[in-house]
Scaffold this active site. Sequence first.
Site, PDB file in Angstrom:
ATOM      1  N   CYS A   1       0.832  -1.201   0.000  1.00 51.99           N
ATOM      2  CA  CYS A   1       0.000   0.000   0.000  1.00 51.99           C
ATOM      3  C   CYS A   1       0.867   1.252   0.000  1.00 51.99           C
ATOM      4  O   CYS A   1       1.419   1.637   1.036  1.00 51.99           O
ATOM      5  CB  CYS A   1      -0.925  -0.011   1.216  1.00 51.99           C
ATOM      6  SG  CYS A   1      -1.914   1.485   1.380  1.00 51.99           S
TER       7      CYS A   1
ATOM      8  N   CYS B   1      -0.482   4.080   2.237  1.00 57.36           N
ATOM      9  CA  CYS B   1      -0.238   3.855   3.665  1.00 57.36           C
ATOM     10  C   CYS B   1       1.208   4.120   4.052  1.00 57.36           C
ATOM     11  O   CYS B   1       1.483   4.731   5.085  1.00 57.36           O
ATOM     12  CB  CYS B   1      -0.575   2.403   4.042  1.00 57.36           C
ATOM     13  SG  CYS B   1      -2.223   1.860   3.578  1.00 57.36           S
ATOM     14  N   ASP B   2       2.140   3.629   3.235  1.00 58.09           N
ATOM     15  CA  ASP B   2       3.549   3.588   3.639  1.00 58.09           C
ATOM     16  C   ASP B   2       4.472   4.480   2.817  1.00 58.09           C
ATOM     17  O   ASP B   2       5.668   4.553   3.099  1.00 58.09           O
ATOM     18  CB  ASP B   2       4.058   2.146   3.545  1.00 58.09           C
ATOM     19  CG  ASP B   2       3.261   1.201   4.426  1.00 58.09           C
ATOM     20  OD1 ASP B   2       2.849   1.626   5.514  1.00 58.09           O
ATOM     21  OD2 ASP B   2       3.046   0.043   4.030  1.00 58.09           O
TER      22      ASP B   2
END
Length: 315
Positions: A146, A149-150
């Site tokens: 992701c 997300c990261d």
Amino acid sequence: MPLFNLSNVSKPKETNYDVAIIGAGPGGLASAIYAGRAGLKTIVFEKSTEGGQILLTDMIEDYPGFVSISGNALAENFLNHAKTFGANFTNEEIIEADLVSKIKRLKTDLGNEYTAKTVVIATGSNPRKLGVPGEEEFMNRGVSYCAVCDGSFFKDKRVVVIGGGDSAVEEGLYMTKIAKEVTLIHRRDKLRAQKIAQERAFKSKMKFIWDSVVTEIGGSKSVEYVMIRNLKTNEMTKYPTDGVFIYVGLIPNTQIFKDQVKTDENGFILTDEHMETNLEGVYAVGDVRKTPLRQIVTAASDGAIAVIDMTKYFD
């Protein structure tokens, strides 16, 4: 990593419903909207955060009515719309299900039991793993599924993106805003993503390695390189990178239903044109079912079709 947290979603006081929807992604939330408008007493189960996979998408440009909208904002719109029409929400995970009986029975991880006359399975899917050495070892230490997300952990660093579909290209484009170098590795000689995404990718700073697969992810404390094998020449290359983002397919979340509903060889639920499974009163919508296209708009469409058909059980 949730992009918004709806702590005001209260636990339902009742346990008997007309419709139980398992999963609160676009398909599940669209089902909740239509069920609410039909006057059906509805409960939606979501084990994590309402919104589903669209929470992991930076910007969405292919949902009708929005030239551009963040995944977070669209998810919140879906949720608020469903709540407007009276859907009940609970952050519980279904761990046991009897879908064969006329009255469906569901048991959650909190030990609660619910019944419903009809059920919509909208449990979605999870990213498929590469299954190569180093993938598990470097999870959260350079390996991610992701970018939204990261991605911030890789500011001004080098990353590789593995895959050639919409997710790989779109997440790769997202990473071009953050990382100093983005390289997409694909096992074929051309991308499978939508044309507009491909055009943007080719105009961006993204690099491409074709006809190749990653056979190993390596490093010491965190990811430092990937081993790449060219499928035409079998030549091996050690390619330096600080991060690996993997987008090579999906695995449907059908484990607790697979002995009751029919699935294809990959575990995706088989439905008819009305989204109904082999079991009366049990429907499947969105990424969890066998479908030629997995997009937000098709998941929402699935939910609408399922509930309109479902009303035949309440005549």
